[in-house]
Scaffold this motif. Structure first.
Motif, PDB file in Angstrom:
ATOM      1  N   VAL A   1      16.915  14.087  22.735  1.00 39.79           N
ATOM      2  CA  VAL A   1      16.766  12.875  21.931  1.00 39.79           C
ATOM      3  C   VAL A   1      15.681  13.095  20.884  1.00 39.79           C
ATOM      4  CG1 VAL A   1      17.530  11.326  23.757  1.00 39.79           C
ATOM      5  CG2 VAL A   1      15.101  11.864  23.553  1.00 39.79           C
ATOM      6  N   GLU A   2      15.844  12.397  19.761  1.00 43.55           N
ATOM      7  CA  GLU A   2      14.883  12.476  18.663  1.00 43.55           C
ATOM      8  C   GLU A   2      14.424  11.070  18.319  1.00 43.55           C
ATOM      9  OE1 GLU A   2      14.780  13.566  13.876  1.00 43.55           O
ATOM     10  OE2 GLU A   2      16.567  13.963  15.089  1.00 43.55           O
ATOM     11  N   THR A   3      13.132  10.895  18.119  1.00 42.29           N
ATOM     12  CA  THR A   3      12.596   9.596  17.709  1.00 42.29           C
ATOM     13  C   THR A   3      12.829   9.416  16.218  1.00 42.29           C
ATOM     14  OG1 THR A   3      10.872   9.706  19.423  1.00 42.29           O
ATOM     15  CG2 THR A   3      10.547   8.134  17.623  1.00 42.29           C
ATOM     16  N   VAL A   4      13.733   8.482  15.867  1.00 44.31           N
ATOM     17  CA  VAL A   4      14.031   8.246  14.449  1.00 44.31           C
ATOM     18  C   VAL A   4      13.310   7.012  13.925  1.00 44.31           C
ATOM     19  CG1 VAL A   4      16.276   9.377  14.525  1.00 44.31           C
ATOM     20  CG2 VAL A   4      16.123   6.944  15.052  1.00 44.31           C
ATOM     21  N   GLU A   5      12.780   6.194  14.829  1.00 43.33           N
ATOM     22  CA  GLU A   5      12.010   5.025  14.399  1.00 43.33           C
ATOM     23  C   GLU A   5      10.982   4.706  15.468  1.00 43.33           C
ATOM     24  OE1 GLU A   5      12.586   0.289  13.209  1.00 43.33           O
ATOM     25  OE2 GLU A   5      14.312   1.573  13.564  1.00 43.33           O
ATOM     26  N   GLN A   6       9.797   4.353  15.000  1.00 43.54           N
ATOM     27  CA  GLN A   6       8.708   4.036  15.922  1.00 43.54           C
ATOM     28  C   GLN A   6       7.861   2.938  15.289  1.00 43.54           C
ATOM     29  OE1 GLN A   6       6.299   7.350  17.578  1.00 43.54           O
ATOM     30  NE2 GLN A   6       4.553   6.285  16.649  1.00 43.54           N
TER      31      GLN A   6
ATOM     32  N   VAL B   1      13.167   3.927  18.587  1.00 40.86           N
ATOM     33  CA  VAL B   1      14.613   4.102  18.447  1.00 40.86           C
ATOM     34  C   VAL B   1      14.889   5.587  18.609  1.00 40.86           C
ATOM     35  CG1 VAL B   1      16.625   3.867  16.967  1.00 40.86           C
ATOM     36  CG2 VAL B   1      14.837   2.119  16.923  1.00 40.86           C
ATOM     37  N   LEU B   2      15.587   5.932  19.667  1.00 39.93           N
ATOM     38  CA  LEU B   2      15.880   7.324  19.991  1.00 39.93           C
ATOM     39  C   LEU B   2      17.332   7.625  19.658  1.00 39.93           C
ATOM     40  CD1 LEU B   2      14.170   7.392  23.510  1.00 39.93           C
ATOM     41  CD2 LEU B   2      13.152   7.999  21.316  1.00 39.93           C
ATOM     42  N   GLN B   3      17.563   8.783  19.081  1.00 42.87           N
ATOM     43  CA  GLN B   3      18.923   9.200  18.736  1.00 42.87           C
ATOM     44  C   GLN B   3      19.256  10.460  19.500  1.00 42.87           C
ATOM     45  OE1 GLN B   3      19.779   9.247  14.605  1.00 42.87           O
ATOM     46  NE2 GLN B   3      21.871   9.957  14.850  1.00 42.87           N
ATOM     47  N   THR B   4      20.378  10.431  20.197  1.00 44.99           N
ATOM     48  CA  THR B   4      20.794  11.595  20.965  1.00 44.99           C
ATOM     49  C   THR B   4      21.387  12.649  20.033  1.00 44.99           C
ATOM     50  OG1 THR B   4      22.943  10.568  21.395  1.00 44.99           O
ATOM     51  CG2 THR B   4      21.223  10.237  23.043  1.00 44.99           C
ATOM     52  N   ARG B   5      21.197  13.906  20.411  1.00 45.38           N
ATOM     53  CA  ARG B   5      21.684  15.032  19.609  1.00 45.38           C
ATOM     54  C   ARG B   5      22.624  15.890  20.447  1.00 45.38           C
ATOM     55  NH1 ARG B   5      20.674  13.395  14.554  1.00 45.38           N
ATOM     56  NH2 ARG B   5      18.454  13.011  14.155  1.00 45.38           N
ATOM     57  N   SER B   6      23.673  16.353  19.803  1.00 46.26           N
ATOM     58  CA  SER B   6      24.625  17.224  20.493  1.00 46.26           C
ATOM     59  C   SER B   6      24.019  18.608  20.697  1.00 46.26           C
ATOM     60  CB  SER B   6      25.923  17.336  19.693  1.00 46.26           C
ATOM     61  OG  SER B   6      26.545  16.086  19.555  1.00 46.26           O
TER      62      SER B   6
END
Length: 751
Positions: free
Chosen positions: A261-266, A41-46
């Motif tokens: 992007v940051e991996t918030v779940e793996q 689960v990748l989360q985009t960052r500003s």
């Protein structure tokens, strides 16, 4: 055969035939926890220049799709979740580190003129004061280079390819072809560099990927000053291996991510664990269904045989529905599929018990007319109880995530399929059977011409339970105090999903002492690691969030002590996501209780709705307290079990209150405690028989389901016992107490 029976028979045959066709031709899509693979689960960052809005997330998703296609993963899945998250499923990928590195790199490829060497490597990545657009980065050998502003970017690249040059000695390298203005820009950049003498650092061109110089070749002596390389092609050379070269070309071709992007779940699950779970669940389903069928046949005889046939049809219809809808079958979903078999018994038991009442107490002239009346009179309770379970399933779908969401889908499909199998398929079979002359001559063969052992015993003893309502409430209060003390003393062991962290499960060649592993991990710099045994040769390690390098160190420590340790599961949850999931779980519980209250208050009186919700809260606290005393984790799978228990418990309350409402209409002058006692005597056989059917399934899951499903089945078994008690001996006394404290009114058909 009358017209309505013919219509039902044709509908049943059509659905069964269609289900058979779908089952044979359409495979069910298995989740990664069953077939093995990695989910990210990748989360985009500003960034200062770009907001991580839905448009940026969509562009990021397309870039990631190109990168995954280049990885060669079979049947990958990429979907956007919310405004700033992307869920990536990679079947068969067992190396999450490599996948995360490729997907998470921003891939900002730039080409810079080299202005010279810097005074020291300490200046690396630090802007120069006099020329802000210049910066210093170390080259491949560590020599700090002073770089000018980027002359070209990855957007100027037409194509990149990984190649191996065996004859020229270049080995693995990446060829880059420019297009459009990039061809002229490359000629200009190399032409300016060619004006410097050979050996001068300024004759080099730096190729930078994500603020790292990956290659800084000198322009060949054959290139003329101010002319440059005009064919728009170059080579990126270095000490590349085949995988590194392919990944670099993939990143260049895919382009830069619009936002980081940051991996918030793996989550990574080995294929062996999924195959084991499927096999264990299949055995649990087979044995549990066989035991449930034998129990129903023993209680209801011929009707029990037909109900068992209806159960088989239920399994076929629900499986086909999963395949037709393209739903993903996850591990909790598989457990939900097995669990719904037990729930499918409920509608049959309700009908058969009402038919028994019609035949014995109300003197119906035949088993056929009693059966017809049983289906008609039980429909209200069946509808209400199944709607409350559907509410729980809908909450799991909308408020949960990942595999637990799959459980909500499976549970919802199972409820609808069970209603169809009971009200259509079993009804057709039962009505045809009781119409046969041989069956009409032997009514006891049907199983509905007798009252049953449970009802006989209750009728003889004539319990006056509700005249001791204060005693039952005292028992419930004591149970709440005991459970609450477990929560206060032992605390709730929130799983990784709700706290954030990393959970790794290993299978070892032999038993390993968890204390030794715990001590070794503390010496290695992981003092907060929680190590537990999982079966005879299993070991789980739970820690704070770890980088992939730290995970490698943890795995190495475990292998040093065990000789061999194979990773079968690896889950990483970021702290922000853990907090979000924890908040979502509390919201799900609150909404579940509120939704049940609203529905029950609309269908019955607010008194009954309040009493049922009080009983549900009672069940929730006790179940959480038992898990606190046992030291078992409270995670997403537990949340699925908890919401299912809420559905189970409210089913029993609905059946009881439905009968109270019916008896109140028939006997307007009788007090509520007397009516409730009569309702308990009439509905308790259904509660016991349904509970026994579900208990067989859950016991099979607990014993055969393996470590992945043991806690789930145990939570449901505890909830089944507590819910059965509370629906009778907590909800009913609370309703009586509330009724006494409100102005008298006569219950009606819709209050």
């Amino acid at each position: 055969m009358n017209r309505s029976l013919r219509v039902r028979a044709l509908l049943a045959l059509a659905v069964i035939a269609l289900s058979l066709y779908i089952t044979v031709t359409v495979p069910v899509r298995l989740g990664l926890d069953l077939r093995g693979g990695t989910q990210l689960v990748l989360q985009t960052r500003s960034t200062p220049t770009t907001d991580a809005d839905s448009e940026a997330t969509d562009r990021t998703l397309e870039v990631l799709r190109g990168r995954i296609d280049g990885l060669g993963v079979a049947e990958p899945t990429l979907v956007r979740s919310g405004e700033d998250r992307i869920i990536v499923e990679l079947p068969g990928v067992q190396d999450p580190k490599r996948a995360a590195d490729v997907l998470g790199r921003t891939a900002q490829l730039t080409f810079h003129p080299v202005l010279g060497t810097a005074d020291s490597a300490d200046d690396a990545s630090r802007p120069l004061p006099k020329r802000p657009r210049d910066h210093v980065l170390p080259d491949e050998s560590g020599t700090p280079l002073r770089l000018g502003a980027a002359a070209l970017t990855g957007e100027d690249v037409k194509e990149a390819a990984a190649r191996f040059d065996q004859q020229g000695g270049a080995g693995w390298h990446v060829t880059v072809d420019f297009e459009g203005d990039g061809r002229a820009g490359w000629a200009r950049l190399t032409g300016e560099a060619a004006c410097h003498p050979a050996g001068d650092p300024a004759r080099r061109v730096a190729i930078v990927l994500d603020d790292k110089v990956i290659s800084s070749p000198q322009v060949d002596p054959s290139v003329a000053c101010r002319t440059g390389i005009r064919d728009g092609a170059t080579q990126i050379t270095g000490s590349f291996g085949p995988e590194e070269a392919r990944e670099l070309s993939l990143l260049v071709n895919g382009g830069a991510l619009p936002v980081p992007v940051e991996t918030v779940e793996q989550r990574t699950v080995g294929p062996a664990l999924g195959a084991q779970a499927i096999s264990a669940s299949a055995w649990a389903a087979a044995i549990g269904t066989a035991l449930t069928s034998l129990f129903i046949i023993g209680v209801y005889r011929l009707m029990g045989v037909l109900a068992a046939v209806g159960l088989a049809c239920y399994g076929l219809v629900s499986y086909a529905a999963l395949a037709a809808l393209g739903a993903t079958l996850t591990l909790p979903g598989l457990a939900g599929f097995v669990l719904a078999i037990g729930m499918a018994v409920d509608a049959n038991v309700l009908v058969f018990e009402r038919a028994r009442e019609e035949y014995t107490a109300r003197r119906r002239p035949s088993t056929r007319s009693a059966l017809t009346a049983g289906f008609r009179n039980a429909f209200s309770a069946i509808a209400d109880s199944n709607i409350t379970t559907l509410i729980a399933a809908a909450l799991l779908f909308f408020l949960a995530s990942g595999p637990v969401r799959g459980f909500g889908v499976t549970l919802g499909i199972g409820v609808l399929a069970s209603m169809f199998s009971a009200l259509v398929i079993t009804r057709v079979l039962a009505e045809v059977a009781v119409s046969r002359p041989r069956v009409r001559r032997r009514p006891r063969l049907t199983g509905i011409a007798t009252t049953g052992a449970v009802r006989d015993r209750l009728t003889r003893s004539n319990p006056r339970l509700m005249y001791r309502s204060r005693r039952w409430l005292t028992v419930s209060a004591a149970a709440l105090v005991l459970a609450g003390s477990g929560i206060a003393v032992r605390g709730i062991d929130l799983g990784v999903e709700f706290t954030g962290g990393r959970l790794i499960e290993y299978t070892t060649t032999g038993p390993v002492d968890p204390d030794r592993v715990r001590t070794a991990l503390a010496d290695a710099g992981f003092p907060r690691a929680v190590v537990q045994s999982s079966g005879e040769t299993g070991l789980t390690v739970r820690t704070d969030p770890l980088t992939n390098a730290e995970e490698t160190e943890v795995t190495g420590t475990v292998r040093d002590l065990s000789g061999r340790a194979d990773k079968v599961r690896d889950e990483l949850i970021g702290p922000s996501l853990g907090e979000e999931l924890r908040r979502g779980a509390l919201i799900a519980l609150a909404v579940a209780l509120g939704a049940q209250f609203v529905y029950l208050a609309a269908r019955f009186r607010w008194v009954f709705g309040t009493a049922a919700v009080v009983a549900l809260a009672h069940d929730v606290v006790i179940l959480v307290g038992v898990f606190a005393w046992l030291g078992r984790p409270v995670d997403g799978v537990f949340l699925a079990a908890l919401l299912t228990v809420i559905g189970y418990s409210v089913n029993d309350s609905v059946v009881l209150f439905d009968r109270v409402r019916e008896l109140a209409r028939e006997s307007p002058g009788v007090s509520l405690p007397d009516i409730t006692d009569r309702a308990i005597v009439q509905t308790l056989p259904r509660t016991v028989n349904t509970g026994m059917g579900a208990a067989f399934i859950l016991t099979a899951l607990a014993v055969l389901g393996g470590s992945s499903l043991t806690d789930f089945a145990m939570a449901l078994l505890i909830g089944l016992v507590v819910g059965t008690y509370s629906s009778v001996l907590t909800a009913a006394p609370v309703a009586i107490r509330l009724h006494r404290s409100t102005p008298p009114r006569q219950p009606s058909g819709r209050t």
